[in-house]
Design an enzyme around this catalytic site. Structure first.
Site: not given
Ligand code: SF4
Length: 328
Positions: A91, A143
């Site tokens: 991520h 993310e």
């Protein structure tokens, strides 16, 4: 909840999405941990779940990976008496986390998906120009936290999060002539397009990435679900509850009028979901292993005689190279 699956009389047409399951970024991230374990031995510290899937995480934990949420959980010297080997998850991470790892002398291997790194580079470029940026994404997703943390405000720019069309309608910025938008890689393609449309209405000079930040794997899995949702009266999405792309697949099917459930494994299937269903679709999010799909198919076969077919779809031949130091 009724977990009992009673053998149904009617045969079921079982359609498997194509593509489904692991993407190139997830394949690479898992291989980064496995290669690091091979080369350096346990313990290998992994910041955050390497990919959002409990089965994958448990498998790697069994081989010697140690999962932590923050670097402060990692000792200065590991149990093998060396500077810890640390892996960042697919991520991605904020810049300050890289700096902290470096200042503590950790040996770092970065499993950030290259398509997430692309977004980091885009926002970093805008930051260097002192521009304002809008990041379309979900606030609590790692993310998004990583991407926001790659925008350095020291040149006078700013980055703002836009989670919905409503946010796009309300967001206030300083200079609409120097404004860009970027996005999380695993959003709903349709929701993101609506948000971008609203932003373009409000800020006609806004610039976007040359190629969509929503990655190929997200796009392809959503396209496959659009096809399946029209053919099926139930769609099962194999994936973790915290997997963004898996949640988007379930939502998409529901939006198209197809009952859909996100399941971590075959054990989560409830008998009453299957009642009167004769066309069942199965897909898997980008972090869900194919072995879990096979178990779901086996469980559905316990329920009724199944005619299993995979729908036609795009073939994916993307792969990403390993970080330096882990290549063969
Ligand atoms: S879903 Fe897309 S961005 Fe995320 S790891 Fe896979 S390829 Fe990379």
């Amino acid at each position: 909840m009724d977990a009992t699956i009673v053998q149904a009389r009617q045969p079921v047409k079982l359609s498997l999405a194509n593509p489904r399951g692991f993407c190139a970024g997830v394949d690479r991230a898992i291989e980064v941990v496995e290669r690091a374990l091979e080369l350096y031995g346990a313990p290998i510290y992994v910041r955050h779940e390497i990919v959002h899937n409990r089965h994958v995480v448990e498998g790697l934990r069994g081989k010697g990976a140690v999962f932590v949420e923050e670097l402060e959980e990692i000792p200065d010297i590991d149990a093998a008496g060396r500077s810890p080997v640390v892996i960042f998850s697919a991520h991605g991470v904020a810049h300050k986390i890289r700096e902290e790892a470096s200042s503590r002398g950790f040996q770092v291997f970065d499993a950030t998906c290259p398509l997430v790194t692309k977004v980091h580079m885009e926002v970093a470029r805008s930051a260097r120009k002192g521009e304002e940026c809008l990041l379309i994404g979900h606030a609590n997703h790692p993310e998004v936290q990583g991407t926001l943390g790659n925008f350095d405000t020291s040149a006078g720019g700013e980055i703002y999060l836009v989670e919905s069309v409503e946010d796009a309608r309300k967001i206030e910025i300083r200079d609409p002539a120097r404004l860009s938008y970027f996005s999380q890689t695993t959003l709903s393609v349709d929701d993101c397009a609506e948000i971008i449309e609203e932003l373009k209405q409000r800020f006609p000079d806004i610039k976007g990435p040359r190629r969509s930040d929503i990655c190929y794997a997200t796009q392809n899995r959503q396209d496959a679900v659009k096809q399946l949702a029209l053919e099926c009266d139930l769609l099962l999405v194999v994936g973790a509850g915290n997997s963004s792309n898996s949640n988007r697949l379930r939502e998409l099917a529901e939006r198209l009028g197809c009952e859909s459930h996100l399941i971590e494994s075959a054990a989560a299937i409830r008998g009453h979901w299957l009642e009167d269903k004769i066309r069942i679709g199965v897909t898997a999010g980008a972090s869900a292993p194919e072995s879990l799909v096979r178990e779901v198919v086996a469980r559905l076969r316990d329920h009724a005689p199944c005619e299993v077919a995979e729908i036609s779809g795009v073939s994916e031949d993307i792969s990403f190279s390993m970080p330096l130091g882990l290549r063969n």
